[in-house]
Design a protein around this motif. Sequence first.
Motif, PDB file in Angstrom:
ATOM      1  N   SER A  17      91.008 -81.975 -34.666  1.00  0.00           N
ATOM      2  CA  SER A  17      90.659 -81.798 -33.255  1.00  0.00           C
ATOM      3  C   SER A  17      89.431 -82.628 -32.889  1.00  0.00           C
ATOM      4  O   SER A  17      89.413 -83.319 -31.862  1.00  0.00           O
ATOM      5  CB  SER A  17      90.393 -80.317 -32.951  1.00  0.00           C
ATOM      6  N   LEU A  49      94.824 -81.416 -26.082  1.00  0.00           N
ATOM      7  CA  LEU A  49      94.109 -80.228 -26.558  1.00  0.00           C
ATOM      8  C   LEU A  49      93.682 -79.400 -25.360  1.00  0.00           C
ATOM      9  O   LEU A  49      93.369 -79.944 -24.296  1.00  0.00           O
ATOM     10  CB  LEU A  49      92.867 -80.639 -27.361  1.00  0.00           C
ATOM     11  N   THR A  53      89.284 -75.922 -26.812  1.00  0.00           N
ATOM     12  CA  THR A  53      89.241 -76.679 -28.072  1.00  0.00           C
ATOM     13  C   THR A  53      88.410 -77.942 -27.911  1.00  0.00           C
ATOM     14  O   THR A  53      87.657 -78.318 -28.814  1.00  0.00           O
ATOM     15  CB  THR A  53      90.665 -77.036 -28.525  1.00  0.00           C
ATOM     16  N   LYS A  56      84.703 -77.009 -27.890  1.00  0.00           N
ATOM     17  CA  LYS A  56      84.267 -76.682 -29.246  1.00  0.00           C
ATOM     18  C   LYS A  56      84.084 -77.951 -30.068  1.00  0.00           C
ATOM     19  O   LYS A  56      83.099 -78.099 -30.805  1.00  0.00           O
ATOM     20  CB  LYS A  56      85.283 -75.762 -29.916  1.00  0.00           C
TER      21      LYS A  56
END
Length: 212
Positions: A17, A49, A53, A56
Amino acid sequence: MSAQATFWAWGIQVPSSEKLVLLCLSDCHNGDTGQCNPSVNYISRKTSLDRKTVLKALRVLSDQEVLSRIKVEGSSNQYFLAVEAVPNMGLGVAQISPKAVPNMGHKPISKPKKNLHYENGDLETAKTIYNLILTLNPKHRQPSIESWANEIRLMREKDNCSHSEILSLFRFANSDDFWKSNILSPKKLRDKWDVLTIKKGGSGPQETSIWV
């Protein structure tokens, strides 16, 4: 788009990610200014995404010093990538490129050393802390005020502490019989922040930085 930034991003060892977000940022990177300004929604669309996400991932990349961020009111945030870091060195070792020093619209009183970033308010807070120490020990050695200002900047950006909160807690430590001889720098203050807050009778743990 900067080919150098994209090549660099592929060499950084981070989870999938974070890698996608980093590649998206590098795709928006300006090689002349070291800056990229995509919105969170844009990054979310490009990487597939969800927003949570992406936020983060940005926070993790910032904590690992792979990028730095300047929050801009009413506009997309400004991101600066550590594109001159050596790839494959692992997490938490990237160095911010000299091109990545953001223009805050003002100049520090003295030119920061490499990799030290701060605002005038951070510098003034650092000087106030040093002056408070001098009231206890006039012969206390001269510290690196720029390093102190950088630490205060980290307390603002990463720990969500204001200058007034930093000075308030340091004044408490400076007046305590035990802590006044142990808290002699912003770094020590940051390390013992929770302990001192409880001792002072604060209102609980500090909030983490919110990425919006």
